[in-house]
Design a protein around this motif. Structure first.
Motif, PDB file in Angstrom:
ATOM      1  N   VAL A  64      27.696  42.138  39.118  1.00  0.00           N
ATOM      2  CA  VAL A  64      27.937  43.479  39.653  1.00  0.00           C
ATOM      3  C   VAL A  64      29.334  43.964  39.273  1.00  0.00           C
ATOM      4  CG1 VAL A  64      28.226  44.799  41.779  1.00  0.00           C
ATOM      5  CG2 VAL A  64      26.298  43.230  41.549  1.00  0.00           C
ATOM      6  N   LEU A  65      30.321  43.101  39.410  1.00  0.00           N
ATOM      7  CA  LEU A  65      31.696  43.499  39.096  1.00  0.00           C
ATOM      8  C   LEU A  65      31.881  43.740  37.594  1.00  0.00           C
ATOM      9  CD1 LEU A  65      33.704  41.132  41.481  1.00  0.00           C
ATOM     10  CD2 LEU A  65      33.409  43.602  41.686  1.00  0.00           C
ATOM     11  N   PHE A  66      31.344  42.869  36.766  1.00  0.00           N
ATOM     12  CA  PHE A  66      31.444  43.064  35.319  1.00  0.00           C
ATOM     13  C   PHE A  66      30.729  44.349  34.895  1.00  0.00           C
ATOM     14  CE2 PHE A  66      31.926  38.232  34.752  1.00  0.00           C
ATOM     15  CZ  PHE A  66      33.293  38.327  34.557  1.00  0.00           C
ATOM     16  N   ALA A  67      29.601  44.625  35.513  1.00  0.00           N
ATOM     17  CA  ALA A  67      28.865  45.845  35.175  1.00  0.00           C
ATOM     18  C   ALA A  67      29.640  47.083  35.583  1.00  0.00           C
ATOM     19  CB  ALA A  67      27.494  45.838  35.857  1.00  0.00           C
ATOM     20  N   ASP A  68      30.383  46.978  36.683  1.00  0.00           N
ATOM     21  CA  ASP A  68      31.127  48.129  37.196  1.00  0.00           C
ATOM     22  C   ASP A  68      32.414  48.378  36.418  1.00  0.00           C
ATOM     23  OD1 ASP A  68      31.605  50.237  39.059  1.00  0.00           O
ATOM     24  OD2 ASP A  68      33.055  48.952  40.068  1.00  0.00           O
ATOM     25  N   ARG A  69      33.113  47.285  36.035  1.00  0.00           N
ATOM     26  CA  ARG A  69      34.441  47.458  35.452  1.00  0.00           C
ATOM     27  C   ARG A  69      34.677  46.737  34.133  1.00  0.00           C
ATOM     28  NH1 ARG A  69      38.031  45.670  40.052  1.00  0.00           N
ATOM     29  NH2 ARG A  69      36.250  45.643  41.426  1.00  0.00           N
ATOM     30  N   GLY A  70      33.695  46.015  33.645  1.00  0.00           N
ATOM     31  CA  GLY A  70      33.864  45.335  32.369  1.00  0.00           C
ATOM     32  C   GLY A  70      34.570  43.998  32.501  1.00  0.00           C
ATOM     33  N   PHE A  71      34.604  43.275  31.381  1.00  0.00           N
ATOM     34  CA  PHE A  71      35.184  41.936  31.362  1.00  0.00           C
ATOM     35  C   PHE A  71      36.666  41.954  31.731  1.00  0.00           C
ATOM     36  CE2 PHE A  71      37.414  38.583  28.997  1.00  0.00           C
ATOM     37  CZ  PHE A  71      36.808  37.463  29.539  1.00  0.00           C
ATOM     38  N   HIS A  72      37.420  42.847  31.103  1.00  0.00           N
ATOM     39  CA  HIS A  72      38.862  42.861  31.313  1.00  0.00           C
ATOM     40  C   HIS A  72      39.270  43.501  32.636  1.00  0.00           C
ATOM     41  CE1 HIS A  72      39.626  41.243  27.382  1.00  0.00           C
ATOM     42  NE2 HIS A  72      38.966  42.218  26.803  1.00  0.00           N
ATOM     43  N   GLY A  73      38.363  44.237  33.257  1.00  0.00           N
ATOM     44  CA  GLY A  73      38.702  44.923  34.502  1.00  0.00           C
ATOM     45  C   GLY A  73      38.502  44.086  35.746  1.00  0.00           C
ATOM     46  N   VAL A  74      38.044  42.842  35.569  1.00  0.00           N
ATOM     47  CA  VAL A  74      37.740  41.981  36.713  1.00  0.00           C
ATOM     48  C   VAL A  74      38.463  40.648  36.535  1.00  0.00           C
ATOM     49  CG1 VAL A  74      35.913  40.825  38.006  1.00  0.00           C
ATOM     50  CG2 VAL A  74      35.464  43.044  36.959  1.00  0.00           C
ATOM     51  N   SER A  75      39.069  40.155  37.595  1.00  0.00           N
ATOM     52  CA  SER A  75      39.745  38.850  37.543  1.00  0.00           C
ATOM     53  C   SER A  75      38.937  37.811  38.312  1.00  0.00           C
ATOM     54  CB  SER A  75      41.146  38.948  38.157  1.00  0.00           C
ATOM     55  OG  SER A  75      41.061  39.171  39.549  1.00  0.00           O
ATOM     56  N   VAL A  76      39.184  36.561  37.977  1.00  0.00           N
ATOM     57  CA  VAL A  76      38.540  35.471  38.709  1.00  0.00           C
ATOM     58  C   VAL A  76      38.948  35.513  40.169  1.00  0.00           C
ATOM     59  CG1 VAL A  76      38.458  32.953  38.963  1.00  0.00           C
ATOM     60  CG2 VAL A  76      38.279  33.988  36.687  1.00  0.00           C
ATOM     61  N   ASP A  77      40.209  35.848  40.427  1.00  0.00           N
ATOM     62  CA  ASP A  77      40.688  35.928  41.814  1.00  0.00           C
ATOM     63  C   ASP A  77      39.893  36.956  42.620  1.00  0.00           C
ATOM     64  OD1 ASP A  77      42.556  34.026  41.295  1.00  0.00           O
ATOM     65  OD2 ASP A  77      44.277  35.374  41.235  1.00  0.00           O
ATOM     66  N   GLU A  78      39.573  38.094  41.994  1.00  0.00           N
ATOM     67  CA  GLU A  78      38.824  39.122  42.719  1.00  0.00           C
ATOM     68  C   GLU A  78      37.408  38.659  43.009  1.00  0.00           C
ATOM     69  OE1 GLU A  78      37.598  43.829  42.530  1.00  0.00           O
ATOM     70  OE2 GLU A  78      38.658  42.936  40.831  1.00  0.00           O
ATOM     71  N   ALA A 129      36.457  35.641  43.427  1.00  0.00           N
ATOM     72  CA  ALA A 129      36.574  34.646  44.492  1.00  0.00           C
ATOM     73  C   ALA A 129      36.762  35.328  45.852  1.00  0.00           C
ATOM     74  CB  ALA A 129      37.732  33.709  44.196  1.00  0.00           C
ATOM     75  N   ARG A 130      37.598  36.372  45.895  1.00  0.00           N
ATOM     76  CA  ARG A 130      37.819  37.095  47.157  1.00  0.00           C
ATOM     77  C   ARG A 130      36.523  37.709  47.678  1.00  0.00           C
ATOM     78  NH1 ARG A 130      42.550  38.898  44.698  1.00  0.00           N
ATOM     79  NH2 ARG A 130      41.621  40.933  44.211  1.00  0.00           N
ATOM     80  N   ARG A 131      35.757  38.293  46.769  1.00  0.00           N
ATOM     81  CA  ARG A 131      34.488  38.897  47.186  1.00  0.00           C
ATOM     82  C   ARG A 131      33.542  37.852  47.783  1.00  0.00           C
ATOM     83  NH1 ARG A 131      32.886  43.964  45.083  1.00  0.00           N
ATOM     84  NH2 ARG A 131      34.793  45.197  44.762  1.00  0.00           N
ATOM     85  N   LEU A 132      33.637  36.642  47.272  1.00  0.00           N
ATOM     86  CA  LEU A 132      32.770  35.569  47.747  1.00  0.00           C
ATOM     87  C   LEU A 132      33.332  34.854  48.967  1.00  0.00           C
ATOM     88  CD1 LEU A 132      31.908  34.163  44.235  1.00  0.00           C
ATOM     89  CD2 LEU A 132      30.195  34.933  45.882  1.00  0.00           C
ATOM     90  N   GLY A 133      34.620  35.099  49.250  1.00  0.00           N
ATOM     91  CA  GLY A 133      35.257  34.426  50.373  1.00  0.00           C
ATOM     92  C   GLY A 133      35.552  32.967  50.112  1.00  0.00           C
ATOM     93  N   VAL A 134      35.844  32.644  48.837  1.00  0.00           N
ATOM     94  CA  VAL A 134      36.174  31.270  48.464  1.00  0.00           C
ATOM     95  C   VAL A 134      37.452  31.286  47.639  1.00  0.00           C
ATOM     96  CG1 VAL A 134      33.746  30.582  48.482  1.00  0.00           C
ATOM     97  CG2 VAL A 134      34.799  31.340  46.333  1.00  0.00           C
ATOM     98  N   SER A 135      37.946  30.115  47.300  1.00  0.00           N
ATOM     99  CA  SER A 135      39.128  30.014  46.449  1.00  0.00           C
ATOM    100  C   SER A 135      38.705  30.042  44.979  1.00  0.00           C
ATOM    101  CB  SER A 135      39.883  28.720  46.728  1.00  0.00           C
ATOM    102  OG  SER A 135      39.142  27.618  46.258  1.00  0.00           O
ATOM    103  N   PRO A 136      39.604  30.455  44.069  1.00  0.00           N
ATOM    104  CA  PRO A 136      39.286  30.417  42.636  1.00  0.00           C
ATOM    105  C   PRO A 136      38.872  29.031  42.166  1.00  0.00           C
ATOM    106  CG  PRO A 136      41.254  31.729  43.014  1.00  0.00           C
ATOM    107  CD  PRO A 136      40.927  31.077  44.331  1.00  0.00           C
ATOM    108  N   ALA A 137      39.389  27.995  42.820  1.00  0.00           N
ATOM    109  CA  ALA A 137      39.032  26.626  42.427  1.00  0.00           C
ATOM    110  C   ALA A 137      37.532  26.385  42.548  1.00  0.00           C
ATOM    111  CB  ALA A 137      39.798  25.623  43.285  1.00  0.00           C
ATOM    112  N   VAL A 138      36.899  27.035  43.532  1.00  0.00           N
ATOM    113  CA  VAL A 138      35.446  26.884  43.691  1.00  0.00           C
ATOM    114  C   VAL A 138      34.722  27.442  42.471  1.00  0.00           C
ATOM    115  CG1 VAL A 138      33.456  27.607  45.059  1.00  0.00           C
ATOM    116  CG2 VAL A 138      35.563  26.903  46.202  1.00  0.00           C
TER     117      VAL A 138
END
Length: 205
Positions: free
Chosen positions: A20-34, A36-45
């Motif tokens: 959903v995020l990649f479709a909305d903003r593309g590869f470069h517009g989305v970070s792993v941190d974001e 992870a935040r949407r999922l409520g987990v840490s980037p390590a997960v």
């Protein structure tokens, strides 16, 4: 107490949010941190399931490809002439995009961003059509069932008009085309394409 997800379940949830995020903003517009935040987990997960953002993006595309339509049945379930097969294939493709328009959004972002993994995927996505059109036009040419047209140019024209129709109907919901069913719009476009390449069902040697 929040239930802990099993590995496959967690992976599926990551892919669903990432797509959903990649479709909305593309590869470069989305970070792993974001993600992870949407999922409520840490980037390590996320990194336990995917080595990198590129791997996650590729997996999201592969998930779409895994649900990709098969054209075998469409090619075999009716008249075998070029026009009929092309129409059936295109209807199958259009219906699959209408069910999951995120594919189109990811395609558009991928083209703008020049992401190599996206380019390979989208080239593959259209390959069934480009191969069928180019081979068929070459076979029909000796009998003068098509005009003097380059197969590569014709397949590019086909992709352009189908993409534009799907953008208008499935992404933009353009008022100009709301009263035209997607099936009917595809049929009209295929008719215009066949006229453009000078297609005839009979040999004119």
């Amino acid at each position: 107490m929040t239930r802990r997800m099993k590995g496959p379940e967690r992976r599926a949830s990551i892919l669903a949010v990432a797509k959903v995020l990649f479709a909305d903003r593309g590869f470069h517009g989305v970070s792993v941190d974001e993600i992870a935040r949407r999922l409520g987990v840490s980037p390590a997960v996320l990194y336990r399931h995917f080595d990198s953002k590129e791997a996650l993006y590729g997996a999201a595309l592969d998930e779409i490809a895994g649900r990709r339509e098969s054209y075998v049945e469409a090619a075999l379930c009716g008249p075998e002439d070029f026009a009929s097969v092309l129409l059936r294939m295109t209807r199958v493709f259009a219906a699959s995009v209408a069910r999951d328009p995120d594919y189109l959004r990811m395609e558009l972002h991928g083209m703008l961003e020049d992401a190599a993994v996206a380019q390979r995927f989208f080239d593959s996505r259209w390959k069934s059509f480009t191969d069928f059109i180019e081979i068929s036009l070459a076979e029909l040419a000796p009998g003068n069932q098509v005009g003097r047209v380059d197969g590569r140019t014709a397949s590019l024209m086909f992709q352009g008009m189908v993409r534009e129709a799907l953008y208008a109907k499935c992404i933009l919901d353009a008022p100009r085309y709301r009263d035209i069913a997607l099936d009917d719009l595809i049929e009209q476009l295929i008719g215009l394409f066949l006229n453009a390449v000078g297609y005839s069902t009979e040999s004119r040697q």
